[in-house]
Design a protein around this motif. Structure first.
Motif, PDB file in Angstrom:
ATOM      1  N   PHE A  15       0.920  -1.219   0.043  1.00  0.00           N
ATOM      2  CA  PHE A  15       0.008  -0.019  -0.009  1.00  0.00           C
ATOM      3  C   PHE A  15       0.924   1.236   0.108  1.00  0.00           C
ATOM      4  CE2 PHE A  15      -3.241  -2.823   0.234  1.00  0.00           C
ATOM      5  CZ  PHE A  15      -4.185  -2.766   1.479  1.00  0.00           C
ATOM      6  N   THR A  16       1.930   1.355   0.902  1.00  0.00           N
ATOM      7  CA  THR A  16       2.750   2.532   0.940  1.00  0.00           C
ATOM      8  C   THR A  16       3.473   2.790  -0.261  1.00  0.00           C
ATOM      9  OG1 THR A  16       3.015   1.786   3.249  1.00  0.00           O
ATOM     10  CG2 THR A  16       4.414   3.611   2.439  1.00  0.00           C
ATOM     11  N   VAL A  17       4.055   1.776  -1.052  1.00  0.00           N
ATOM     12  CA  VAL A  17       4.695   1.931  -2.097  1.00  0.00           C
ATOM     13  C   VAL A  17       3.814   2.826  -3.196  1.00  0.00           C
ATOM     14  CG1 VAL A  17       5.747   0.969  -4.158  1.00  0.00           C
ATOM     15  CG2 VAL A  17       6.502   0.221  -1.847  1.00  0.00           C
ATOM     16  N   ILE A  18       2.442   2.068  -3.337  1.00  0.00           N
ATOM     17  CA  ILE A  18       1.700   2.373  -4.293  1.00  0.00           C
ATOM     18  C   ILE A  18       1.132   3.994  -3.783  1.00  0.00           C
ATOM     19  CG2 ILE A  18      -0.746   2.293  -5.047  1.00  0.00           C
ATOM     20  CD1 ILE A  18      -0.518  -0.655  -4.482  1.00  0.00           C
ATOM     21  N   ILE A  19       1.059   4.525  -2.552  1.00  0.00           N
ATOM     22  CA  ILE A  19       0.545   5.671  -2.443  1.00  0.00           C
ATOM     23  C   ILE A  19       1.786   6.529  -2.786  1.00  0.00           C
ATOM     24  CG2 ILE A  19      -0.094   7.208  -0.093  1.00  0.00           C
ATOM     25  CD1 ILE A  19      -1.227   4.599   1.120  1.00  0.00           C
ATOM     26  N   ALA A  20       2.912   6.205  -2.165  1.00  0.00           N
ATOM     27  CA  ALA A  20       4.089   7.103  -2.385  1.00  0.00           C
ATOM     28  C   ALA A  20       4.472   7.531  -3.966  1.00  0.00           C
ATOM     29  CB  ALA A  20       5.311   6.447  -1.818  1.00  0.00           C
ATOM     30  N   THR A  21       4.110   6.255  -4.586  1.00  0.00           N
ATOM     31  CA  THR A  21       4.272   6.756  -6.096  1.00  0.00           C
ATOM     32  C   THR A  21       3.260   7.663  -6.648  1.00  0.00           C
ATOM     33  OG1 THR A  21       4.751   4.336  -6.439  1.00  0.00           O
ATOM     34  CG2 THR A  21       4.209   5.434  -8.419  1.00  0.00           C
ATOM     35  N   PHE A  22       2.055   7.564  -6.055  1.00  0.00           N
ATOM     36  CA  PHE A  22       1.139   8.700  -6.491  1.00  0.00           C
ATOM     37  C   PHE A  22       1.385  10.148  -6.036  1.00  0.00           C
ATOM     38  CE2 PHE A  22      -1.575   6.602  -9.778  1.00  0.00           C
ATOM     39  CZ  PHE A  22      -1.702   5.269  -9.044  1.00  0.00           C
ATOM     40  N   VAL A  23       1.824  10.131  -4.806  1.00  0.00           N
ATOM     41  CA  VAL A  23       2.271  11.364  -4.176  1.00  0.00           C
ATOM     42  C   VAL A  23       3.446  11.982  -4.843  1.00  0.00           C
ATOM     43  CG1 VAL A  23       3.334  12.363  -2.154  1.00  0.00           C
ATOM     44  CG2 VAL A  23       1.354  10.751  -2.056  1.00  0.00           C
ATOM     45  N   THR A  24       4.411  11.177  -5.112  1.00  0.00           N
ATOM     46  CA  THR A  24       5.647  11.565  -6.041  1.00  0.00           C
ATOM     47  C   THR A  24       5.131  12.335  -7.376  1.00  0.00           C
ATOM     48  OG1 THR A  24       6.837   9.828  -4.972  1.00  0.00           O
ATOM     49  CG2 THR A  24       7.656  11.260  -6.694  1.00  0.00           C
ATOM     50  N   LEU A  25       4.177  11.537  -8.133  1.00  0.00           N
ATOM     51  CA  LEU A  25       3.587  12.142  -9.223  1.00  0.00           C
ATOM     52  C   LEU A  25       2.660  13.328  -9.131  1.00  0.00           C
ATOM     53  CD1 LEU A  25       2.014   8.974 -10.860  1.00  0.00           C
ATOM     54  CD2 LEU A  25       3.936   9.956 -11.615  1.00  0.00           C
ATOM     55  N   ALA A  26       2.168  13.603  -7.713  1.00  0.00           N
ATOM     56  CA  ALA A  26       1.380  14.687  -7.796  1.00  0.00           C
ATOM     57  C   ALA A  26       2.416  15.836  -7.335  1.00  0.00           C
ATOM     58  CB  ALA A  26       0.521  14.374  -6.419  1.00  0.00           C
ATOM     59  N   ASP A  27       3.478  15.438  -6.728  1.00  0.00           N
ATOM     60  CA  ASP A  27       4.508  16.600  -6.226  1.00  0.00           C
ATOM     61  C   ASP A  27       5.312  17.036  -7.757  1.00  0.00           C
ATOM     62  OD1 ASP A  27       7.672  16.520  -4.656  1.00  0.00           O
ATOM     63  OD2 ASP A  27       5.968  17.878  -4.563  1.00  0.00           O
ATOM     64  N   LEU A  28       5.618  16.058  -8.476  1.00  0.00           N
ATOM     65  CA  LEU A  28       6.335  16.489  -9.733  1.00  0.00           C
ATOM     66  C   LEU A  28       5.364  17.220 -10.596  1.00  0.00           C
ATOM     67  CD1 LEU A  28       8.087  13.139 -11.043  1.00  0.00           C
ATOM     68  CD2 LEU A  28       9.080  15.148 -10.284  1.00  0.00           C
ATOM     69  N   PHE A  29       3.860  17.015 -10.544  1.00  0.00           N
ATOM     70  CA  PHE A  29       2.845  17.628 -11.412  1.00  0.00           C
ATOM     71  C   PHE A  29       2.891  19.248 -10.845  1.00  0.00           C
ATOM     72  CE2 PHE A  29      -0.260  18.442 -14.328  1.00  0.00           C
ATOM     73  CZ  PHE A  29      -1.425  19.250 -13.588  1.00  0.00           C
ATOM     74  N   LEU A  30       2.996  19.508  -9.461  1.00  0.00           N
ATOM     75  CA  LEU A  30       2.716  20.646  -8.908  1.00  0.00           C
ATOM     76  C   LEU A  30       4.142  21.528  -9.279  1.00  0.00           C
ATOM     77  CD1 LEU A  30       0.980  20.219  -5.410  1.00  0.00           C
ATOM     78  CD2 LEU A  30       0.139  21.193  -7.687  1.00  0.00           C
ATOM     79  N   PHE A  81       4.405  19.772   2.990  1.00  0.00           N
ATOM     80  CA  PHE A  81       3.347  18.973   3.230  1.00  0.00           C
ATOM     81  C   PHE A  81       2.766  18.159   1.928  1.00  0.00           C
ATOM     82  CE2 PHE A  81       2.559  20.013   7.561  1.00  0.00           C
ATOM     83  CZ  PHE A  81       3.249  21.319   7.585  1.00  0.00           C
ATOM     84  N   VAL A  82       3.348  18.402   0.993  1.00  0.00           N
ATOM     85  CA  VAL A  82       2.891  17.609  -0.518  1.00  0.00           C
ATOM     86  C   VAL A  82       3.648  16.068  -0.230  1.00  0.00           C
ATOM     87  CG1 VAL A  82       3.000  17.313  -2.831  1.00  0.00           C
ATOM     88  CG2 VAL A  82       2.617  19.465  -1.963  1.00  0.00           C
ATOM     89  N   PRO A  83       4.903  16.099   0.085  1.00  0.00           N
ATOM     90  CA  PRO A  83       5.548  14.568   0.288  1.00  0.00           C
ATOM     91  C   PRO A  83       4.855  14.153   1.492  1.00  0.00           C
ATOM     92  CG  PRO A  83       7.121  16.162  -0.045  1.00  0.00           C
ATOM     93  CD  PRO A  83       6.279  17.150   0.020  1.00  0.00           C
ATOM     94  N   LEU A  84       4.154  14.782   2.342  1.00  0.00           N
ATOM     95  CA  LEU A  84       3.794  14.330   3.784  1.00  0.00           C
ATOM     96  C   LEU A  84       2.388  13.787   3.340  1.00  0.00           C
ATOM     97  CD1 LEU A  84       4.586  16.663   6.462  1.00  0.00           C
ATOM     98  CD2 LEU A  84       5.266  14.662   6.430  1.00  0.00           C
TER      99      LEU A  84
END
Lengths: 200, 270, 191
Positions: A74-89, A103-106
């Protein structure tokens, strides 16, 4: 337990099971980024993106992931999407990215995400998991907008950057400081609890 | 190429950690009968304690490892019981539903109150801190500790100040029984509708000074039962009539002569 | 497949896919992100040195200094508009990143801009206000800038601290004071 219609799982995230005011999850970003309304909406939408995609992917894979490694997966999957969101922002909304800061990586450890996955997405079909995630995400975003608006209006006299109250109102600086965050959060929770009691 | 490197790196991290977890899983393995998990999932999950166990997980464990009866869950409906039976491979019959009965009719009209209590809204607090809660030392003070304890929203204080139990919502879990500091609530099968709604051991003089609905131990109900060839149905001791619940055989005629209405039919329920 | 193999396969495959997806995404976005950084830097330099057209980073591992030009001007002597120096101050709540610009002969401050800070909003946070920054414009780099609490005189190289934010005001001033001589030395060594 009784069966609920699919739409309930979407709507419950707004009021009945609001992640911020009822489930009391994701309090860290709620307090930290709501000094302005635009930060609130930015964080809310980023979290919703991660929540929806993570829940859907995990719901699809739920029968294939062994129970013993589920937290890691679960954590790997969540972290992947968070990184994608961070890169996009960082690419398309650099000012917002800077304002939201760490707070975005958080978002990876935002309790709402792991909470909904453990409680719902890992045990229900894709459609319901999608609705549940979307509802919780939007409920979270709306609450952040409300909190951000209150704090920005009272603490800076502006709303989404537009000076609304400044002509006659001297802003209360404390509202955009951590103290103000706690005040606003507590008051909103109190109001929502009172409304629920009156309703019942 | 950095894409290849990242992929291999992440894959390796995943591989190494999953091997750690495999080792940990073997080292810390606890043998769990899978029926316990299945039963736990089938149970309502309210953790009300009505079965007598601390939580649904404890009850599930007890069913599989200690052979506890399958119909102890008061909240389970017949569908759930059938599922439990299927998991364990036996047939299950639901026991008769029990509900909470509040053994006091000392409401605001009948009972005397020496003063107005303005303190913590908790029955135990009121009783232990002062005497103003109610003149009757045995009766219900109506502050709602039982209401707070109910997980099913089945008991509420009426406008007269005495708790009323909803027959439909009450599951007989017993939380209100534990919560009442004067032990005025008891669990009885729904079919038993006649009870002595009083626990006062004070002599008859209390009628005027303490509560007009109290049992004064006059024994008229006992006489009516004896005349009906049912001498053991009710007994009076310490100025209080007590129903024989081991061999419950009461009829409506026994209560007709009661001067205060203490022994009564279907009180404090709806 | 027994449970152990399933565990290893599940976590490893998910990690591989995640690693691939992230590396891919990084490659896809990195151009735009780098662009944004360049744009932000150019914008800051343009803000502290009016008329800036181009810049040149002076090689140094001690300080980040840019020579700022407008090469379209006819007079070659006037083409060097000044130097933009990145310096850090130890503020009340953390590090303050400042971009300060000086005249080509290092004699006077043109202006400065706060790039990053974590000072308290409404107090130390006011170091970004033009009223505060204007005080530094035109002050001499050769003399120490002095922070005083009352009204100040520019001819004495003085600035007034923000009331309630003396520490932040002092920190900014100290960083600027220390940066000039150091930057001048690096620039001269590079010529």
């Amino acid at each position: 337990m009784d069966k609920k219609p699919a739409i309930y799982h979407f709507l419950k995230g707004f009021w009945d099971e609001n992640p911020v005011l009822v489930q009391i999850l994701g309090t860290c970003p709620t307090l930290a980024v709501t000094a302005t309304a635009v930060n609130g909406i930015g964080m809310g939408l980023a979290t919703t993106f991660v929540l929806v995609f993570s829940c859907v992917v995990i719901s699809v894979l739920r029968k294939l992931i062994p129970n013993e490694v589920r937290i890691g997966v679960f954590t790997v999957i969540i972290a992947t999407f968070v990184t994608l969101a961070d890169l996009f922002l960082k690419a398309y909304f650099p000012d917002l990215s800077k304002a939201l800061g760490p707070f975005v990586p958080l978002i990876v450890v935002n309790c709402i995400i792991l909470g909904r996955i453990e409680a719902f997405a890992s045990k229900n079909n894709v459609w319901l998991s999608f609705l549940d995630a979307l509802g919780n995400g939007f409920g979270f975003t709306l609450t952040l907008i409300v909190m951000g608006s209150i704090r920005e209006l009272l603490g800076k006299g502006t709303w989404f950057g537009i000076p609304v109250l400044l002509s006659f109102y001297k802003p209360m600086l404390v509202m955009i400081l951590p103290t103000g965050a706690f005040f606003t959060y507590g008051t909103l929770m109190g109001i929502s609890n009172a409304l629920k009691k009156i309703k019942s | 190429m950095s894409i290849l490197f990242s992929t291999i790196l992440m894959g390796s991290i995943g591989l190494i950690f999953s091997i750690f977890l495999v080792i940990a899983n073997k080292k810390f393995h606890v043998e769990v009968d899978e029926r316990i998990t299945k039963i736990e999932e089938a149970l309502p999950g309210v953790n009300c304690g009505g079965c007598g166990f601390a939580s649904c997980s404890n009850y599930a464990e007890a069913i599989v490892t200690k052979g506890s009866k399958l119909n102890m869950c008061v909240v389970a409906d017949s569908e759930t019981l059938a599922k439990l039976g299927e998991i364990m491979g036996v047939k299950v019959e639901k026991g008769e539903k029990k509900i909470a009965v509040v053994m006091c009719r000392g409401d605001r009209e009948a009972a005397k109150f020496p003063g107005i209590y303005k303190g913590i809204k908790d029955c135990a607090a009121a009783i232990y801190s002062s005497d103003v809660a109610k003149r009757c030392k045995y009766g219900c003070v109506g502050l709602g500790s039982c209401v707070a304890a109910c997980p099913f929203d089945a008991i509420h204080i009426s406008e007269h100040g005495i708790p009323i139990v909803s027959i439909e919502k009450c599951t007989g879990c017993g939380n209100c029984v534990e919560a009442c500091p004067r032990n005025l609530i008891e669990l009885h099968p729904v079919s038993q509708k006649i009870h002595v709604y009083c626990k006062s051991k004070d002599p008859g003089a209390i009628y005027k000074t303490v509560c007009t609905n109290a049992c004064i131990g006059c024994g008229l109900c006992v006489k009516a039962a004896t005349n009906d060839n049912n001498p053991d149905a009710i007994k009076v001791s310490d100025n209080l009539a007590v129903v024989n619940y081991d061999n419950y055989k009461l009829k409506k005629e026994y209560i007709e002569k009661c001067p205060t209405g203490a022994i009564n039919f279907e009180q404090n329920v709806k | 497949m027994n449970i152990s193999t399933k565990m290893i396969v599940a976590l490893t495959i998910v990690s591989i896919i995640a690693g691939f997806a992230l590396a891919f995404a990084y490659e896809y976005f990195k151009v735009k992100i780098a662009d944004n950084a360049v744009k932000a830097l150019n914008e800051s330099i343009g803000a502290v040195i009016p008329g800036a057209i181009s810049k040149e980073l002076i090689p140094s591992d001690q300080m980040t200094i840019y020579k700022v030009y407008d090469k379209e001007l006819n007079d070659p002597a006037k083409q060097l508009l000044g130097y933009a120096i990145v310096t850090y101050a130890s503020g009340y709540q953390g590090s303050i990143k400042i971009l300060v610009s000086v005249t080509p002969d290092f004699s006077k401050i043109i202006t400065f801009r706060v790039l990053e800070h974590s000072e308290t909003p409404g107090l130390g946070g006011n170091i970004v206000n033009p009223d505060f920054i204007n005080q530094y414009e035109g002050l001499s780099c050769d003399k120490q800038i002095i922070v005083i609490k009352g009204p100040s005189k520019k001819e004495n190289n003085e600035i007034s601290a923000i009331s309630g934010a003396t520490i932040s005001s002092r920190a900014v001033t100290k960083a600027l004071n220390e940066s000039f001589q150091k930057a001048k030395a690096i620039v001269t060594a590079n010529e």
